[in-house]
Design a protein around this motif. Structure first.
Motif, PDB file in Angstrom:
ATOM      1  N   LYS A   1      -6.466   4.466   0.429  1.00 10.14           N
ATOM      2  CA  LYS A   1      -6.948   5.816   0.753  1.00 10.14           C
ATOM      3  C   LYS A   1      -7.812   5.794   2.010  1.00 10.14           C
ATOM      4  O   LYS A   1      -7.697   6.675   2.872  1.00 10.14           O
ATOM      5  N   LYS A   2      -8.680   4.781   2.108  1.00  6.53           N
ATOM      6  CA  LYS A   2      -9.525   4.668   3.299  1.00  6.53           C
ATOM      7  C   LYS A   2      -8.675   4.437   4.542  1.00  6.53           C
ATOM      8  O   LYS A   2      -8.917   5.038   5.591  1.00  6.53           O
TER       9      LYS A   2
ATOM     10  N   LEU B   1      -5.521   5.277   4.965  1.00  8.10           N
ATOM     11  CA  LEU B   1      -4.796   6.523   5.250  1.00  8.10           C
ATOM     12  C   LEU B   1      -5.703   7.535   5.925  1.00  8.10           C
ATOM     13  O   LEU B   1      -5.292   8.224   6.863  1.00  8.10           O
ATOM     14  N   ASN B   2      -6.925   7.635   5.448  1.00  7.06           N
ATOM     15  CA  ASN B   2      -7.892   8.562   6.038  1.00  7.06           C
ATOM     16  C   ASN B   2      -8.106   8.240   7.517  1.00  7.06           C
ATOM     17  O   ASN B   2      -8.116   9.133   8.360  1.00  7.06           O
TER      18      ASN B   2
ATOM     19  N   VAL C   1       0.510   4.213  -2.724  1.00  2.00           N
ATOM     20  CA  VAL C   1       0.242   5.598  -2.330  1.00  2.00           C
ATOM     21  C   VAL C   1       1.316   6.532  -2.888  1.00  2.00           C
ATOM     22  O   VAL C   1       1.022   7.625  -3.376  1.00  2.00           O
TER      23      VAL C   1
ATOM     24  N   TYR D   1       0.636   7.112  -6.487  1.00  2.00           N
ATOM     25  CA  TYR D   1      -0.535   7.978  -6.600  1.00  2.00           C
ATOM     26  C   TYR D   1      -0.154   9.432  -6.321  1.00  2.00           C
ATOM     27  O   TYR D   1      -0.549  10.343  -7.058  1.00  2.00           O
TER      28      TYR D   1
ATOM     29  N   LEU E   1      -5.975   0.931  -4.343  1.00  2.00           N
ATOM     30  CA  LEU E   1      -5.812   2.349  -4.052  1.00  2.00           C
ATOM     31  C   LEU E   1      -6.975   2.864  -3.211  1.00  2.00           C
ATOM     32  O   LEU E   1      -6.776   3.638  -2.268  1.00  2.00           O
ATOM     33  N   ASN E   2      -8.183   2.433  -3.520  1.00  2.00           N
ATOM     34  CA  ASN E   2      -9.347   2.832  -2.747  1.00  2.00           C
ATOM     35  C   ASN E   2      -9.201   2.381  -1.291  1.00  2.00           C
ATOM     36  O   ASN E   2      -9.448   3.151  -0.363  1.00  2.00           O
TER      37      ASN E   2
ATOM     38  N   ASP F   1       0.834  -1.207   0.000  1.00  2.00           N
ATOM     39  CA  ASP F   1       0.000   0.000   0.000  1.00  2.00           C
ATOM     40  C   ASP F   1       0.865   1.252   0.000  1.00  2.00           C
ATOM     41  O   ASP F   1       0.530   2.254  -0.640  1.00  2.00           O
TER      42      ASP F   1
END
Length: 174
Positions: free
Chosen positions: A160-161, A163-164, A129, A132, A156-157, A125
């Motif tokens: 991102k989740k 990381l959020n 990232v 990206y 990637l989705n 991941d």
């Protein structure tokens, strides 16, 4: 490939794609000294791999592939020592025109939190990232990582989740 030709080619590629080396090194290390060491290792691996480059992918893809493979191996081999490291306290200064010092401090804090969150992601991941953040297309990311474009989108989705959540203060198992 003759040595002078190889050196010239390598230096040109380094000028064009060297920033990816530093981005990868920064994302996989906790201190600026470690980042420099890893960047040197990446460049050494790239130099040694250059004669095997077959032009089946772009130079940028090749550089990323070498950088990410080297960083992942570095992280795996270096895990015991890194467990004793302290996180990077200094943040690379962002050049921002028209921002007051409070805004700059907030930006530095956000960048530092982002890197701390990236460090907590699984290594695959982390690589995704980075690609990206460097604005590579899904096709280019797929080429670098050796996965399909649709898999890039799914992974990637999820990244991102994760990381959020990490940026909000949660934790993510790696």
């Amino acid at each position: 490939m003759q040595d002078e030709t190889q050196k010239s080619l390598f230096m040109n590629w380094l000028d064009e794609h060297g920033s990816s080396v530093m981005k990868v090194a920064r994302a996989y290390t906790l201190t600026s000294e470690e980042s420099q060491d890893l960047a040197q290792e990446i460049l050494l691996q790239a130099w040694q791999s250059l004669p095997k480059f077959e032009h089946k992918s772009s130079v940028a893809t090749w550089f990323y592939r070498v950088a990410l493979q080297t960083a992942m191996n570095w992280k795996r081999k270096d895990k015991p020592r890194r467990a004793r490291q302290k996180p990077l306290l200094e943040v690379q200064t962002l050049v921002t025109e028209g921002c007051d010092s409070a805004e700059q401090a907030q930006q530095r804090d956000t960048v530092e939190r982002l890197y701390q969150a990236i460090h907590q992601l699984p290594k695959a991941d982390t690589a995704l990232v980075l690609l990206y953040l460097d604005e590579l297309s899904y096709r280019e990311m797929a080429d670098v990582l050796g996965i399909s474009e649709s898999n890039v989108g799914v992974k990637l989705n999820r990244a991102k989740k994760a990381l959020n959540e990490l940026m909000k203060g949660g934790s993510h198992g790696s």
